[in-house]
Design a protein around this motif. Structure first.
Motif, short mmCIF file in Angstrom:
data_model
loop_
_atom_site.label_atom_id
_atom_site.label_comp_id
_atom_site.label_asym_id
_atom_site.label_seq_id
_atom_site.Cartn_x
_atom_site.Cartn_y
_atom_site.Cartn_z
N TRP A 134 -10.73 -7.97 -0.19
CA TRP A 134 -9.82 -7.68 0.94
C TRP A 134 -10.48 -6.84 2.04
O TRP A 134 -9.79 -6.38 2.95
CB TRP A 134 -8.58 -6.93 0.43
CG TRP A 134 -7.79 -7.69 -0.59
CD1 TRP A 134 -7.83 -9.03 -0.83
CD2 TRP A 134 -6.82 -7.15 -1.53
NE1 TRP A 134 -6.96 -9.36 -1.85
CE2 TRP A 134 -6.33 -8.24 -2.29
CE3 TRP A 134 -6.32 -5.88 -1.78
CZ2 TRP A 134 -5.38 -8.08 -3.29
CZ3 TRP A 134 -5.37 -5.71 -2.77
CH2 TRP A 134 -4.90 -6.80 -3.52
N GLY A 151 2.12 -10.35 -4.19
CA GLY A 151 1.81 -10.65 -5.58
C GLY A 151 2.91 -10.22 -6.50
O GLY A 151 3.94 -9.70 -6.06
N SER A 167 -7.51 -13.96 -6.26
CA SER A 167 -6.96 -13.61 -4.94
C SER A 167 -7.55 -14.51 -3.88
O SER A 167 -8.69 -14.97 -4.00
CB SER A 167 -7.29 -12.15 -4.60
OG SER A 167 -6.69 -11.79 -3.37
N VAL A 190 -0.37 -8.34 1.82
CA VAL A 190 -0.75 -8.85 0.50
C VAL A 190 0.50 -9.05 -0.34
O VAL A 190 1.33 -8.15 -0.45
CB VAL A 190 -1.71 -7.89 -0.22
CG1 VAL A 190 -2.13 -8.47 -1.57
CG2 VAL A 190 -2.93 -7.58 0.63
N LEU A 215 -11.20 -5.88 -5.76
CA LEU A 215 -10.21 -6.10 -4.70
C LEU A 215 -10.71 -5.54 -3.37
O LEU A 215 -10.44 -6.11 -2.30
CB LEU A 215 -8.88 -5.44 -5.08
CG LEU A 215 -8.15 -6.15 -6.22
CD1 LEU A 215 -6.94 -5.33 -6.67
CD2 LEU A 215 -7.71 -7.55 -5.79
N ARG A 243 -2.35 -12.78 -4.37
CA ARG A 243 -3.20 -12.48 -5.53
C ARG A 243 -2.36 -12.54 -6.78
O ARG A 243 -1.13 -12.40 -6.74
CB ARG A 243 -3.94 -11.17 -5.31
CG ARG A 243 -3.28 -9.93 -5.80
CD ARG A 243 -1.98 -9.63 -5.13
NE ARG A 243 -1.28 -8.51 -5.66
CZ ARG A 243 -0.68 -8.42 -6.86
NH1 ARG A 243 -0.69 -9.42 -7.69
NH2 ARG A 243 -0.07 -7.33 -7.23
#
Ligand code: MCA
Ligand code: AMP
Length: 469
Positions: free
Chosen positions: A166, A248, A282, A246, A162, A271
Protein backbone atom coordinates in the motif's frame (compact mmCIF):
# COMPACT_ATOMS: atom_id res chain seq x y z
CA UNK A 1 10.92 -5.69 16.22
CA UNK A 2 7.36 -4.64 16.64
CA UNK A 3 7.85 -1.32 18.34
CA UNK A 4 10.94 0.09 16.68
CA UNK A 5 9.12 3.31 15.97
CA UNK A 6 8.33 3.68 19.68
CA UNK A 7 11.95 3.40 20.66
CA UNK A 8 12.62 6.29 23.10
CA UNK A 9 15.92 6.90 21.33
CA UNK A 10 13.93 7.72 18.18
CA UNK A 11 11.77 10.08 20.18
CA UNK A 12 14.79 11.69 21.79
CA UNK A 13 16.37 12.15 18.38
CA UNK A 14 13.57 14.55 17.50
CA UNK A 15 11.10 12.21 15.87
CA UNK A 16 8.30 13.09 18.29
CA UNK A 17 4.88 13.67 16.77
CA UNK A 18 2.46 15.80 18.75
CA UNK A 19 -0.61 13.89 17.52
CA UNK A 20 0.65 10.32 17.08
CA UNK A 21 -2.61 8.77 18.31
CA UNK A 22 -6.05 10.40 18.55
CA UNK A 23 -8.77 8.30 20.11
CA UNK A 24 -11.84 8.80 22.30
CA UNK A 25 -11.27 12.55 22.62
CA UNK A 26 -7.61 12.16 23.71
CA UNK A 27 -4.52 12.92 21.65
CA UNK A 28 -1.19 11.37 22.59
CA UNK A 29 2.16 12.53 21.28
CA UNK A 30 4.65 9.81 20.47
CA UNK A 31 6.59 10.60 23.67
CA UNK A 32 3.32 10.56 25.72
CA UNK A 33 2.62 7.15 24.30
CA UNK A 34 6.11 5.77 24.98
CA UNK A 35 6.30 7.23 28.48
CA UNK A 36 2.83 6.21 29.60
CA UNK A 37 2.95 2.76 27.96
CA UNK A 38 6.37 2.04 29.49
CA UNK A 39 4.91 2.92 32.86
CA UNK A 40 2.16 0.35 32.16
CA UNK A 41 4.86 -2.17 31.20
CA UNK A 42 6.52 -1.70 34.58
CA UNK A 43 3.33 -2.71 36.33
CA UNK A 44 2.41 -5.78 34.23
CA UNK A 45 5.92 -7.22 33.81
CA UNK A 46 6.00 -10.83 34.97
CA UNK A 47 2.31 -11.58 34.27
CA UNK A 48 1.80 -14.53 31.96
CA UNK A 49 -1.27 -13.03 30.23
CA UNK A 50 -3.53 -10.01 30.82
CA UNK A 51 -7.07 -9.24 29.65
CA UNK A 52 -7.79 -5.88 28.02
CA UNK A 53 -11.38 -4.71 27.59
CA UNK A 54 -10.82 -3.29 24.13
CA UNK A 55 -12.88 -0.11 24.15
CA UNK A 56 -11.81 2.56 21.66
CA UNK A 57 -9.97 4.70 24.22
CA UNK A 58 -6.47 5.98 24.99
CA UNK A 59 -6.51 3.68 28.02
CA UNK A 60 -6.82 0.65 25.74
CA UNK A 61 -4.06 1.92 23.44
CA UNK A 62 -1.72 2.34 26.43
CA UNK A 63 -2.70 -1.01 27.94
CA UNK A 64 -1.94 -2.85 24.70
CA UNK A 65 1.23 -0.91 23.98
CA UNK A 66 2.41 -1.42 27.57
CA UNK A 67 1.80 -5.17 27.39
CA UNK A 68 3.72 -5.31 24.10
CA UNK A 69 6.66 -3.37 25.57
CA UNK A 70 6.75 -5.70 28.59
CA UNK A 71 6.41 -8.80 26.40
CA UNK A 72 3.23 -9.88 28.22
CA UNK A 73 0.66 -11.43 25.87
CA UNK A 74 -2.68 -9.62 26.04
CA UNK A 75 -6.17 -10.95 25.47
CA UNK A 76 -8.41 -8.36 23.79
CA UNK A 77 -11.95 -8.76 25.14
CA UNK A 78 -14.80 -7.39 22.99
CA UNK A 79 -15.98 -4.06 24.39
CA UNK A 80 -19.61 -5.23 24.17
CA UNK A 81 -18.96 -8.70 25.63
CA UNK A 82 -21.67 -10.57 27.55
CA UNK A 83 -21.41 -12.73 30.67
CA UNK A 84 -20.91 -16.24 29.27
CA UNK A 85 -18.46 -15.19 26.56
CA UNK A 86 -16.44 -13.12 29.04
CA UNK A 87 -16.26 -16.03 31.49
CA UNK A 88 -15.12 -18.36 28.69
CA UNK A 89 -12.41 -15.98 27.47
CA UNK A 90 -11.03 -15.41 30.97
CA UNK A 91 -11.04 -19.08 31.94
CA UNK A 92 -9.70 -20.40 28.66
CA UNK A 93 -6.95 -17.78 28.36
CA UNK A 94 -5.88 -17.95 32.00
CA UNK A 95 -5.59 -14.14 32.07
CA UNK A 96 -4.22 -13.04 35.45
CA UNK A 97 -5.54 -9.48 35.59
CA UNK A 98 -7.57 -6.83 33.80
CA UNK A 99 -5.32 -4.14 32.40
CA UNK A 100 -6.94 -0.73 31.78
CA UNK A 101 -10.74 -0.50 31.52
CA UNK A 102 -12.83 -2.72 33.77
CA UNK A 103 -15.98 -4.53 32.60
CA UNK A 104 -19.16 -4.39 34.68
CA UNK A 105 -18.28 -7.79 36.15
CA UNK A 106 -14.51 -8.34 36.38
CA UNK A 107 -15.03 -12.03 37.18
CA UNK A 108 -12.83 -11.97 40.28
CA UNK A 109 -9.63 -10.91 38.49
CA UNK A 110 -7.39 -8.21 39.95
CA UNK A 111 -7.21 -4.85 38.19
CA UNK A 112 -4.13 -3.01 36.97
CA UNK A 113 -5.24 0.52 36.09
CA UNK A 114 -3.65 2.53 33.30
CA UNK A 115 -2.57 6.01 34.37
CA UNK A 116 -2.68 8.38 31.41
CA UNK A 117 -0.26 10.82 33.01
CA UNK A 118 2.31 8.40 34.46
CA UNK A 119 5.66 8.27 32.67
CA UNK A 120 8.61 5.89 32.65
CA UNK A 121 11.66 6.04 30.41
CA UNK A 122 13.00 2.60 31.27
CA UNK A 123 14.33 0.84 28.15
CA UNK A 124 12.96 -2.68 27.68
CA UNK A 125 14.74 -5.11 25.41
CA UNK A 126 12.62 -6.23 22.43
CA UNK A 127 11.17 -9.68 23.27
CA UNK A 128 11.98 -12.63 21.02
CA UNK A 129 10.09 -12.46 17.69
CA UNK A 130 8.60 -15.91 18.32
CA UNK A 131 7.03 -14.75 21.58
CA UNK A 132 3.24 -14.52 21.50
CA UNK A 133 1.88 -10.99 21.20
CA UNK A 134 -1.75 -11.79 22.00
CA UNK A 135 -4.48 -14.41 22.19
CA UNK A 136 -7.55 -13.25 20.23
CA UNK A 137 -10.86 -15.10 20.48
CA UNK A 138 -12.73 -15.91 17.29
CA UNK A 139 -15.83 -17.93 16.44
CA UNK A 140 -15.92 -21.27 14.69
CA UNK A 141 -18.96 -23.01 13.24
CA UNK A 142 -19.76 -24.66 16.56
CA UNK A 143 -18.75 -24.32 20.18
CA UNK A 144 -17.27 -21.44 22.10
CA UNK A 145 -14.75 -19.06 20.48
CA UNK A 146 -11.19 -20.31 20.16
CA UNK A 147 -8.09 -18.35 21.23
CA UNK A 148 -5.86 -17.55 18.26
CA UNK A 149 -2.21 -17.22 19.34
CA UNK A 150 -0.21 -14.82 17.22
CA UNK A 151 3.50 -14.07 17.48
CA UNK A 152 5.24 -10.73 17.29
CA UNK A 153 7.05 -12.00 14.19
CA UNK A 154 3.72 -12.68 12.42
CA UNK A 155 2.42 -9.19 13.14
CA UNK A 156 5.64 -7.55 12.00
CA UNK A 157 5.69 -9.63 8.80
CA UNK A 158 2.09 -8.72 7.98
CA UNK A 159 2.47 -5.02 8.61
CA UNK A 160 5.68 -4.88 6.59
CA UNK A 161 4.06 -6.73 3.70
CA UNK A 162 1.09 -4.34 3.79
CA UNK A 163 3.39 -1.37 3.99
CA UNK A 164 4.97 -2.54 0.73
CA UNK A 165 1.60 -3.31 -0.92
CA UNK A 166 0.00 0.00 0.00
CA UNK A 167 3.07 2.29 -0.02
CA UNK A 168 2.18 2.95 3.63
CA UNK A 169 4.71 5.32 5.25
CA UNK A 170 5.18 7.54 8.31
CA UNK A 171 3.72 10.38 6.22
CA UNK A 172 0.29 8.74 6.29
CA UNK A 173 -2.55 9.59 8.64
CA UNK A 174 -4.51 6.38 9.11
CA UNK A 175 -8.19 6.73 9.97
CA UNK A 176 -10.73 4.14 11.06
CA UNK A 177 -13.59 3.67 13.50
CA UNK A 178 -13.45 -0.10 13.90
CA UNK A 179 -13.34 -2.18 17.08
CA UNK A 180 -9.96 -2.73 18.74
CA UNK A 181 -10.70 -6.38 19.55
CA UNK A 182 -10.26 -7.70 16.01
CA UNK A 183 -7.35 -7.88 13.61
CA UNK A 184 -8.70 -5.19 11.29
CA UNK A 185 -8.93 -2.35 13.81
CA UNK A 186 -6.28 -3.52 16.26
CA UNK A 187 -3.45 -5.22 14.36
CA UNK A 188 -3.66 -3.38 11.06
CA UNK A 189 -4.97 -0.07 12.37
CA UNK A 190 -3.31 0.49 15.71
CA UNK A 191 -0.28 -1.82 15.73
CA UNK A 192 0.34 -1.03 12.05
CA UNK A 193 0.49 2.66 12.88
CA UNK A 194 2.81 2.07 15.85
CA UNK A 195 5.20 0.05 13.71
CA UNK A 196 5.12 2.27 10.63
CA UNK A 197 5.19 5.45 12.73
CA UNK A 198 2.27 7.22 11.03
CA UNK A 199 -0.46 9.26 12.72
CA UNK A 200 -3.46 7.22 13.84
CA UNK A 201 -6.98 8.60 14.24
CA UNK A 202 -9.85 6.54 15.64
CA UNK A 203 -13.15 8.18 14.69
CA UNK A 204 -15.34 6.59 17.36
CA UNK A 205 -18.33 5.39 15.36
CA UNK A 206 -17.26 4.75 11.77
CA UNK A 207 -19.98 7.01 10.39
CA UNK A 208 -19.62 8.71 7.00
CA UNK A 209 -19.55 12.11 8.73
CA UNK A 210 -16.75 11.08 11.09
CA UNK A 211 -14.70 9.65 8.22
CA UNK A 212 -15.23 12.83 6.20
CA UNK A 213 -14.10 15.04 9.09
CA UNK A 214 -10.93 13.08 9.91
CA UNK A 215 -8.72 14.41 7.14
CA UNK A 216 -6.74 11.20 6.67
CA UNK A 217 -4.62 9.85 3.86
CA UNK A 218 -5.30 6.15 4.47
CA UNK A 219 -8.79 4.93 5.44
CA UNK A 220 -9.77 1.43 6.61
CA UNK A 221 -13.34 0.14 6.61
CA UNK A 222 -15.44 -2.98 6.44
CA UNK A 223 -17.87 -3.14 3.48
CA UNK A 224 -20.78 -1.96 5.66
CA UNK A 225 -18.83 1.21 6.44
CA UNK A 226 -17.99 1.77 2.76
CA UNK A 227 -21.56 1.12 1.73
CA UNK A 228 -22.77 3.77 4.19
CA UNK A 229 -20.06 6.21 3.03
CA UNK A 230 -20.95 5.62 -0.62
CA UNK A 231 -24.60 6.37 0.17
CA UNK A 232 -23.63 9.79 1.58
CA UNK A 233 -22.36 11.74 -1.42
CA UNK A 234 -21.11 14.71 0.57
CA UNK A 235 -19.15 12.60 3.05
CA UNK A 236 -17.75 10.41 0.29
CA UNK A 237 -16.63 13.45 -1.73
CA UNK A 238 -14.60 14.64 1.27
CA UNK A 239 -12.46 11.49 0.93
CA UNK A 240 -11.27 12.53 -2.55
CA UNK A 241 -8.19 14.09 -0.96
CA UNK A 242 -7.17 10.80 0.69
CA UNK A 243 -4.44 8.62 -0.79
CA UNK A 244 -5.97 5.15 -0.35
CA UNK A 245 -9.32 3.70 0.74
CA UNK A 246 -8.95 0.10 1.93
CA UNK A 247 -11.78 -2.42 2.34
CA UNK A 248 -11.70 -5.82 3.98
CA UNK A 249 -13.17 -8.35 6.44
CA UNK A 250 -16.02 -9.29 4.08
CA UNK A 251 -16.81 -9.01 0.35
CA UNK A 252 -17.12 -5.44 -0.94
CA UNK A 253 -20.21 -5.33 -3.19
CA UNK A 254 -19.32 -4.27 -6.74
CA UNK A 255 -21.93 -1.42 -6.79
CA UNK A 256 -20.28 0.05 -3.67
CA UNK A 257 -16.85 -0.20 -5.30
CA UNK A 258 -18.20 1.53 -8.43
CA UNK A 259 -19.89 4.30 -6.47
CA UNK A 260 -16.74 5.03 -4.48
CA UNK A 261 -14.82 5.36 -7.76
CA UNK A 262 -17.48 7.68 -9.13
CA UNK A 263 -17.66 10.00 -6.11
CA UNK A 264 -14.16 9.93 -4.60
CA UNK A 265 -12.10 9.20 -7.70
CA UNK A 266 -10.49 6.31 -5.78
CA UNK A 267 -10.86 2.65 -6.63
CA UNK A 268 -10.75 1.03 -3.19
CA UNK A 269 -7.95 -1.40 -2.40
CA UNK A 270 -9.39 -4.75 -1.29
CA UNK A 271 -7.55 -7.15 0.92
CA UNK A 272 -8.35 -10.54 2.40
CA UNK A 273 -7.35 -12.41 5.50
CA UNK A 274 -8.54 -13.82 8.79
CA UNK A 275 -7.84 -13.77 12.50
CA UNK A 276 -5.73 -16.91 12.05
CA UNK A 277 -3.73 -15.90 8.99
CA UNK A 278 -3.70 -12.09 9.27
CA UNK A 279 -3.87 -10.43 5.85
CA UNK A 280 -2.51 -12.57 3.03
CA UNK A 281 -3.92 -11.11 -0.20
CA UNK A 282 -4.36 -7.55 -1.41
CA UNK A 283 -4.62 -5.39 -4.46
CA UNK A 284 -1.79 -2.89 -4.69
CA UNK A 285 -1.37 0.85 -4.37
CA UNK A 286 0.29 0.81 -7.80
CA UNK A 287 -1.53 -2.14 -9.35
CA UNK A 288 -4.88 -3.20 -10.76
CA UNK A 289 -7.89 -2.87 -8.42
CA UNK A 290 -10.60 -5.07 -9.82
CA UNK A 291 -14.13 -4.92 -8.34
CA UNK A 292 -15.00 -8.22 -6.65
CA UNK A 293 -11.37 -9.43 -6.50
CA UNK A 294 -9.10 -9.35 -3.44
CA UNK A 295 -5.74 -9.28 -5.17
CA UNK A 296 -2.38 -11.00 -5.14
CA UNK A 297 -0.40 -12.80 -2.43
CA UNK A 298 1.51 -10.40 -0.18
CA UNK A 299 5.30 -10.68 0.20
CA UNK A 300 6.17 -14.11 1.59
CA UNK A 301 2.68 -15.58 0.99
CA UNK A 302 1.90 -18.67 -1.06
CA UNK A 303 -1.63 -19.80 -1.89
CA UNK A 304 -3.06 -22.98 -3.34
CA UNK A 305 -6.50 -23.91 -4.59
CA UNK A 306 -7.60 -27.53 -4.18
CA UNK A 307 -10.60 -29.56 -5.25
CA UNK A 308 -12.55 -31.86 -2.89
CA UNK A 309 -10.02 -34.64 -3.51
CA UNK A 310 -7.11 -32.37 -2.56
CA UNK A 311 -5.82 -31.92 -6.11
CA UNK A 312 -4.89 -28.49 -7.51
CA UNK A 313 -7.50 -26.77 -9.67
CA UNK A 314 -6.52 -24.66 -12.69
CA UNK A 315 -5.87 -20.96 -12.24
CA UNK A 316 -8.28 -19.95 -14.99
CA UNK A 317 -10.34 -17.39 -13.14
CA UNK A 318 -13.33 -19.72 -13.13
CA UNK A 319 -12.66 -23.03 -11.44
CA UNK A 320 -13.58 -22.91 -7.79
CA UNK A 321 -11.38 -24.54 -5.16
CA UNK A 322 -10.68 -24.57 -1.43
CA UNK A 323 -8.22 -21.81 -0.57
CA UNK A 324 -5.13 -22.63 1.50
CA UNK A 325 -2.50 -20.05 2.44
CA UNK A 326 1.03 -20.21 3.82
CA UNK A 327 3.32 -17.41 5.00
CA UNK A 328 5.16 -15.76 7.87
CA UNK A 329 2.04 -14.00 9.22
CA UNK A 330 0.15 -17.16 10.20
CA UNK A 331 -0.92 -17.91 13.77
CA UNK A 332 0.75 -20.45 16.08
CA UNK A 333 -2.38 -22.48 16.75
CA UNK A 334 -5.46 -22.24 18.96
CA UNK A 335 -4.80 -22.05 22.68
CA UNK A 336 -5.62 -25.34 24.46
CA UNK A 337 -7.05 -26.78 21.22
CA UNK A 338 -4.44 -29.01 19.57
CA UNK A 339 -7.05 -30.99 17.65
CA UNK A 340 -8.83 -27.93 16.28
CA UNK A 341 -5.44 -26.53 15.31
CA UNK A 342 -4.48 -29.72 13.47
CA UNK A 343 -7.78 -29.58 11.57
CA UNK A 344 -6.84 -26.31 9.88
CA UNK A 345 -3.06 -25.86 10.18
CA UNK A 346 -0.85 -28.52 8.58
CA UNK A 347 2.61 -29.36 9.87
CA UNK A 348 4.09 -27.98 6.64
CA UNK A 349 2.53 -24.58 7.33
CA UNK A 350 -0.54 -24.58 5.05
CA UNK A 351 -3.66 -23.03 6.61
CA UNK A 352 -7.05 -24.22 5.38
CA UNK A 353 -9.00 -20.95 5.25
CA UNK A 354 -12.51 -22.42 4.97
CA UNK A 355 -13.11 -20.09 2.01
CA UNK A 356 -13.66 -21.10 -1.59
CA UNK A 357 -12.07 -19.00 -4.29
CA UNK A 358 -10.94 -18.70 -7.87
CA UNK A 359 -7.54 -17.53 -9.13
CA UNK A 360 -6.85 -16.18 -12.61
CA UNK A 361 -3.75 -16.64 -14.79
CA UNK A 362 -2.20 -13.48 -13.32
CA UNK A 363 -2.60 -14.73 -9.74
CA UNK A 364 -5.56 -12.45 -8.87
CA UNK A 365 -7.88 -14.03 -6.29
CA UNK A 366 -11.64 -13.79 -5.94
CA UNK A 367 -13.36 -15.11 -2.82
CA UNK A 368 -16.51 -16.95 -3.89
CA UNK A 369 -17.86 -17.82 -0.45
CA UNK A 370 -17.35 -19.91 2.66
CA UNK A 371 -17.39 -23.70 2.91
CA UNK A 372 -19.80 -23.62 5.86
CA UNK A 373 -23.14 -21.83 6.15
CA UNK A 374 -22.51 -21.83 9.91
CA UNK A 375 -19.91 -19.06 9.80
CA UNK A 376 -21.75 -15.79 9.34
CA UNK A 377 -20.20 -12.42 8.45
CA UNK A 378 -22.37 -9.53 9.59
CA UNK A 379 -21.02 -5.97 9.42
CA UNK A 380 -17.58 -7.60 9.07
CA UNK A 381 -17.99 -9.51 12.35
CA UNK A 382 -17.38 -13.27 12.20
CA UNK A 383 -20.14 -15.06 14.07
CA UNK A 384 -20.63 -18.80 14.63
CA UNK A 385 -24.20 -19.99 14.20
CA UNK A 386 -23.58 -22.84 16.66
CA UNK A 387 -22.59 -20.50 19.49
CA UNK A 388 -25.82 -18.50 19.13
CA UNK A 389 -27.92 -21.67 18.84
CA UNK A 390 -26.43 -23.07 22.04
CA UNK A 391 -27.13 -19.80 23.83
CA UNK A 392 -30.73 -19.65 22.62
CA UNK A 393 -31.30 -23.29 23.60
CA UNK A 394 -30.30 -22.21 27.11
CA UNK A 395 -33.44 -20.03 27.24
CA UNK A 396 -36.51 -21.82 28.63
CA UNK A 397 -38.77 -20.55 25.81
CA UNK A 398 -36.70 -22.23 23.08
CA UNK A 399 -37.28 -25.87 22.08
CA UNK A 400 -35.42 -25.90 18.75
CA UNK A 401 -33.44 -23.28 16.88
CA UNK A 402 -31.49 -22.72 13.68
CA UNK A 403 -29.40 -19.59 13.15
CA UNK A 404 -28.52 -18.43 9.65
CA UNK A 405 -27.02 -15.41 7.91
CA UNK A 406 -29.50 -13.99 5.42
CA UNK A 407 -28.39 -11.55 2.70
CA UNK A 408 -28.52 -7.93 3.83
CA UNK A 409 -27.75 -4.83 1.74
CA UNK A 410 -26.16 -2.99 4.66
CA UNK A 411 -24.52 -5.75 6.74
CA UNK A 412 -23.70 -8.31 4.02
CA UNK A 413 -25.47 -10.92 6.11
CA UNK A 414 -27.84 -10.39 9.01
CA UNK A 415 -28.24 -12.91 11.79
CA UNK A 416 -31.69 -14.49 11.84
CA UNK A 417 -32.78 -17.13 14.37
CA UNK A 418 -35.61 -19.49 13.45
CA UNK A 419 -37.09 -20.66 16.75
CA UNK A 420 -39.56 -23.40 17.64
CA UNK A 421 -41.02 -22.29 20.95
CA UNK A 422 -41.18 -24.64 23.92
CA UNK A 423 -44.24 -25.04 26.07
CA UNK A 424 -42.26 -24.10 29.19
CA UNK A 425 -42.28 -20.32 28.66
CA UNK A 426 -43.59 -17.72 26.24
CA UNK A 427 -41.15 -16.96 23.41
CA UNK A 428 -40.85 -13.18 22.99
CA UNK A 429 -38.46 -12.35 20.10
CA UNK A 430 -37.03 -9.19 21.69
CA UNK A 431 -36.32 -11.05 24.92
CA UNK A 432 -34.49 -13.79 23.05
CA UNK A 433 -32.41 -11.20 21.17
CA UNK A 434 -31.52 -9.52 24.46
CA UNK A 435 -30.64 -12.90 26.01
CA UNK A 436 -27.97 -13.42 23.33
CA UNK A 437 -26.60 -9.89 23.89
CA UNK A 438 -26.31 -10.51 27.63
CA UNK A 439 -24.60 -13.87 27.27
CA UNK A 440 -22.39 -13.38 24.20
CA UNK A 441 -21.74 -9.92 22.71
CA UNK A 442 -24.06 -7.17 21.51
CA UNK A 443 -22.82 -7.69 17.95
CA UNK A 444 -23.83 -11.36 18.08
CA UNK A 445 -27.51 -10.56 18.71
CA UNK A 446 -29.82 -11.82 15.99
CA UNK A 447 -31.43 -8.96 14.11
CA UNK A 448 -34.58 -11.03 13.90
CA UNK A 449 -36.15 -13.99 15.66
CA UNK A 450 -38.78 -15.78 13.61
CA UNK A 451 -41.09 -18.13 15.48
CA UNK A 452 -41.86 -21.20 13.36
CA UNK A 453 -43.89 -24.36 13.93
CA UNK A 454 -41.05 -26.67 12.81
CA UNK A 455 -37.59 -26.55 11.24
CA UNK A 456 -37.04 -28.14 7.81
CA UNK A 457 -35.09 -31.36 8.31
CA UNK A 458 -33.80 -34.15 6.07
CA UNK A 459 -34.50 -37.85 6.64
CA UNK A 460 -31.57 -38.01 9.08
CA UNK A 461 -33.09 -35.17 11.13
CA UNK A 462 -30.42 -32.63 10.09
CA UNK A 463 -31.73 -29.07 9.74
CA UNK A 464 -31.77 -27.94 6.10
CA UNK A 465 -30.46 -24.42 6.65
CA UNK A 466 -30.46 -23.56 2.95
CA UNK A 467 -34.27 -23.76 3.06
CA UNK A 468 -34.44 -21.07 5.74
CA UNK A 469 -34.81 -17.82 3.79
C1 MCA B 1 -30.56 -3.10 17.27
N1 MCA B 1 -29.28 -2.82 17.13
C2 MCA B 1 -28.66 -3.96 16.93
C3 MCA B 1 -29.64 -4.97 16.98
N2 MCA B 1 -30.80 -4.38 17.18
N3 MCA B 1 -27.40 -4.24 16.71
C4 MCA B 1 -27.08 -5.52 16.54
N4 MCA B 1 -27.95 -6.53 16.59
C5 MCA B 1 -29.24 -6.30 16.82
N5 MCA B 1 -30.10 -7.28 16.88
C6 MCA B 1 -28.74 -1.46 17.27
C7 MCA B 1 -27.28 -1.29 17.56
O1 MCA B 1 -27.01 -1.55 18.93
C8 MCA B 1 -27.07 0.16 17.24
O2 MCA B 1 -27.49 0.93 18.32
C9 MCA B 1 -28.00 0.39 16.08
O3 MCA B 1 -28.92 -0.71 16.07
C10 MCA B 1 -27.30 0.43 14.76
O4 MCA B 1 -26.69 -0.81 14.63
P1 MCA B 1 -25.87 -1.29 13.36
O5 MCA B 1 -26.65 -1.18 12.14
O6 MCA B 1 -25.24 -2.58 13.71
O7 MCA B 1 -24.78 -0.27 13.19
P2 MCA B 1 -23.54 -0.23 13.98
O8 MCA B 1 -23.77 -0.56 15.40
O9 MCA B 1 -23.01 1.09 13.65
O10 MCA B 1 -22.63 -1.43 13.35
C11 MCA B 1 -22.17 -1.51 12.02
C12 MCA B 1 -20.64 -1.54 12.01
C13 MCA B 1 -20.20 -2.69 12.92
C14 MCA B 1 -20.11 -0.24 12.57
C15 MCA B 1 -20.16 -1.72 10.61
O11 MCA B 1 -20.81 -3.87 12.46
C16 MCA B 1 -18.72 -2.83 13.01
O12 MCA B 1 -18.04 -2.11 13.73
N6 MCA B 1 -18.14 -3.80 12.27
C17 MCA B 1 -16.71 -4.03 12.23
C18 MCA B 1 -16.37 -5.44 12.52
C19 MCA B 1 -14.89 -5.70 12.33
O13 MCA B 1 -14.04 -4.85 12.59
N7 MCA B 1 -14.56 -6.89 11.88
C20 MCA B 1 -13.20 -7.25 11.63
C21 MCA B 1 -13.06 -8.74 11.82
P3 MCA B 1 -26.67 2.19 18.86
O14 MCA B 1 -26.59 3.11 17.68
O15 MCA B 1 -27.50 2.69 19.98
O16 MCA B 1 -25.36 1.64 19.29
S1 MCA B 1 -12.28 -9.43 10.42
C22 MCA B 1 -10.67 -9.28 10.63
O17 MCA B 1 -10.19 -8.68 11.57
C23 MCA B 1 -9.90 -9.83 9.46
C24 MCA B 1 -8.52 -10.18 9.70
C25 MCA B 1 -10.05 -8.94 8.28
O18 MCA B 1 -10.03 -9.42 7.14
O19 MCA B 1 -10.19 -7.73 8.52
P1 AMP C 1 -12.13 -13.01 10.60
O1 AMP C 1 -11.38 -14.07 11.26
O2 AMP C 1 -13.16 -12.34 11.43
O3 AMP C 1 -11.19 -12.05 10.06
O4 AMP C 1 -12.89 -13.61 9.37
C1 AMP C 1 -12.17 -14.14 8.30
C2 AMP C 1 -13.07 -14.37 7.13
O5 AMP C 1 -13.60 -13.14 6.65
C3 AMP C 1 -12.39 -14.97 5.96
O6 AMP C 1 -12.17 -16.35 6.11
C4 AMP C 1 -13.36 -14.62 4.85
O7 AMP C 1 -14.46 -15.50 4.84
C5 AMP C 1 -13.84 -13.24 5.26
N1 AMP C 1 -13.14 -12.16 4.56
C6 AMP C 1 -12.15 -11.37 5.03
N2 AMP C 1 -11.78 -10.46 4.10
C7 AMP C 1 -12.55 -10.67 3.00
C8 AMP C 1 -12.66 -10.07 1.72
N3 AMP C 1 -11.92 -9.02 1.36
N4 AMP C 1 -13.57 -10.58 0.85
C9 AMP C 1 -14.33 -11.63 1.20
N5 AMP C 1 -14.29 -12.24 2.40
C10 AMP C 1 -13.41 -11.77 3.30
Amino acid sequence: MLLTSLNPAVVAAGADIADAVTIGGTTLSRSDLVGAATSVAERVGGASRVAVLATPTATTVLAITGALIAGVPFVPVPADVGAAERAHILTDSGAQAWLGELPADPGGLPHVPVRLHARSWHRYAEPHPDAPAYVMYTSGTTGAPKGVQTSRRAIAADIDALSAAWAWTPDDTLVHGLPLFHVHGLVLGLLGSLRIGNRFVHTGKPSPQNYAAANGTLYFGVPTVWSRVAADRQAAAALSSARLLVSGSAPLPVPVFDRLVEITGHAPVERYGSTESLITLSTLADGERRPGWVGLPLDGVQTRLLDDAGDPVPHDGETIGHLHVRGPMLFDGYLNRAEATADVLAADGWYRTGDVAVVDEAGMHRIVGRESVDLIKSGGYRIGAGEIETTLLGHPAVAEVAVVGLPDDDLGQRIVAFVVASTAAEAVPDELIEHVGQQLSAHKRPREVRLVAALPRNAMGKVLKKELT
